[in-house]
Design an enzyme around this catalytic site. Structure first.
Site, PDB file in Angstrom:
ATOM      1  N   ASP A 110      -2.908 -16.398  29.599  1.00 29.57           N
ATOM      2  CA  ASP A 110      -4.354 -16.642  29.644  1.00 29.57           C
ATOM      3  C   ASP A 110      -4.936 -16.221  30.992  1.00 29.57           C
ATOM      4  O   ASP A 110      -5.917 -15.499  31.059  1.00 29.57           O
ATOM      5  CB  ASP A 110      -4.694 -18.104  29.313  1.00 29.57           C
ATOM      6  N   ASP A 128      -3.337 -17.087  38.232  1.00 25.51           N
ATOM      7  CA  ASP A 128      -4.061 -17.713  39.339  1.00 25.51           C
ATOM      8  C   ASP A 128      -3.202 -17.531  40.592  1.00 25.51           C
ATOM      9  O   ASP A 128      -3.196 -16.438  41.169  1.00 25.51           O
ATOM     10  CB  ASP A 128      -4.300 -19.183  38.956  1.00 25.51           C
ATOM     11  N   ARG A 153     -10.634 -25.791  25.073  1.00 28.90           N
ATOM     12  CA  ARG A 153      -9.845 -24.647  24.586  1.00 28.90           C
ATOM     13  C   ARG A 153     -10.524 -23.970  23.407  1.00 28.90           C
ATOM     14  O   ARG A 153     -10.311 -22.790  23.141  1.00 28.90           O
ATOM     15  CB  ARG A 153      -8.453 -25.108  24.137  1.00 28.90           C
TER      16      ARG A 153
HETATM   17  P1  IMP Z   1      -0.735 -20.211  38.356  1.00 26.81           P
HETATM   18  O1  IMP Z   1       0.700 -20.673  38.323  1.00 26.81           O
HETATM   19  O2  IMP Z   1      -1.444 -20.749  39.565  1.00 26.81           O
HETATM   20  O3  IMP Z   1      -0.892 -18.722  38.259  1.00 26.81           O
HETATM   21  O4  IMP Z   1      -1.492 -20.914  37.162  1.00 26.81           O
HETATM   22  C1  IMP Z   1      -1.131 -20.634  35.878  1.00 26.81           C
HETATM   23  C2  IMP Z   1      -1.735 -21.578  34.871  1.00 26.81           C
HETATM   24  O5  IMP Z   1      -2.661 -22.511  35.428  1.00 26.81           O
HETATM   25  C3  IMP Z   1      -2.522 -20.796  33.851  1.00 26.81           C
HETATM   26  O6  IMP Z   1      -1.677 -20.267  32.851  1.00 26.81           O
HETATM   27  C4  IMP Z   1      -3.482 -21.820  33.355  1.00 26.81           C
HETATM   28  O7  IMP Z   1      -2.884 -22.622  32.352  1.00 26.81           O
HETATM   29  C5  IMP Z   1      -3.755 -22.672  34.577  1.00 26.81           C
HETATM   30  N1  IMP Z   1      -4.983 -22.224  35.258  1.00 26.81           N
HETATM   31  C6  IMP Z   1      -5.091 -21.531  36.404  1.00 26.81           C
HETATM   32  N2  IMP Z   1      -6.382 -21.304  36.722  1.00 26.81           N
HETATM   33  C7  IMP Z   1      -7.110 -21.867  35.725  1.00 26.81           C
HETATM   34  C8  IMP Z   1      -8.525 -21.958  35.469  1.00 26.81           C
HETATM   35  O8  IMP Z   1      -9.399 -21.476  36.203  1.00 26.81           O
HETATM   36  N3  IMP Z   1      -8.861 -22.623  34.337  1.00 26.81           N
HETATM   37  C9  IMP Z   1      -7.976 -23.176  33.474  1.00 26.81           C
HETATM   38  N4  IMP Z   1      -6.652 -23.104  33.677  1.00 26.81           N
HETATM   39  C10 IMP Z   1      -6.233 -22.456  34.797  1.00 26.81           C
HETATM   40 MG    MG Z   2      -3.472 -25.003  31.462  1.00 27.68          MG
END
Ligand code: IMP
Ligand code: MG
Length: 183
Positions: free
Chosen positions: A102, A105, A167
């Protein structure tokens, strides 16, 4: 609270824009893997709507599977401490694996996931993400197929949640700090 009550009017990407972009990416994947088969690995739960859109546009022998990585921490920031709670059922050995995500980040979740999947010795691992928040990247990871770039906002909708809500929105919106305080 109704699903739209505080995110109405703040549409970053509407359903048509998302589906059009998914179609472009699906066609690109079809070209890039011409003559080969692929495993589309949907990361639960957030990537479900985007996965559905992308795979309908991939004209190859395709197997769909699921993986669920949970990262601990608060609702808006991932901690980098990741646990895989649903493992893919398919044999990934020597397969072209396309992880359908999705949002990237910090990249911590995906970085961990890719390392775990590499243990299964796939032929290749590619990443197809609906959204990319480049500004926030910590891990050395990038999307091979990126739907849209987004600023450092907390986005919701089209699979993305805040505390499991939103969602089901048919578009991508965002929450501001004041929205979150009200929840
Ligand atoms: P990461 O490990 O920081 O890259 O985050 C990964 C997961 O965090 C994503 O797959 C999302 O489920 C959640 N996430 C990160 N940023 C957002 C956001 O802005 N909205 C909703 N979910 C987020
Ligand atoms: Mg999430």
């Amino acid at each position: 609270m109704s699903k739209d009550s505080n995110v109405m009017g703040k549409i970053l990407f509407d359903e048509k824009a998302i589906r059009d972009r998914a179609a472009e990416i699906g066609k690109q994947i079809t070209e890039d893997f011409a003559g080969e088969d692929v495993v589309a690995l949907c990361t639960l739960k957030g990537s479900l709507p985007w996965t559905a859109d992308v795979i309908k546009n991939i004209d190859l022998d395709l197997v769909l599977d699921f993986i669920k990585a949970s990262s601990y921490g608060s609702s808006t920031v991932s901690s980098g401490v990741v646990k895989i709670s649903i493992e893919p059922k398919e044999n990934l050995y020597n397969k072209n694996v396309i992880i359908i995500e999705d949002i990237i980040d910090t990249g911590n979740t995906l970085n961990y996931l890719v390392k775990k999947l590499e243990e299964r010795h796939p032929k290749c691992i590619k990443i197809c993400t609906m959204l990319n928040k480049e500004e926030r990247r910590v891990a050395d990871i990038h999307g091979d197929y990126v739907g849209f770039e987004v600023d450092d906002l907390f986005v919701v909708g089209y699979g993305l949640d805040y505390d499991e809500k939103y969602r089901n929105l048919p578009y991508i919106s965002y929450l501001e700090a004041e929205d979150i305080e009200k929840l």
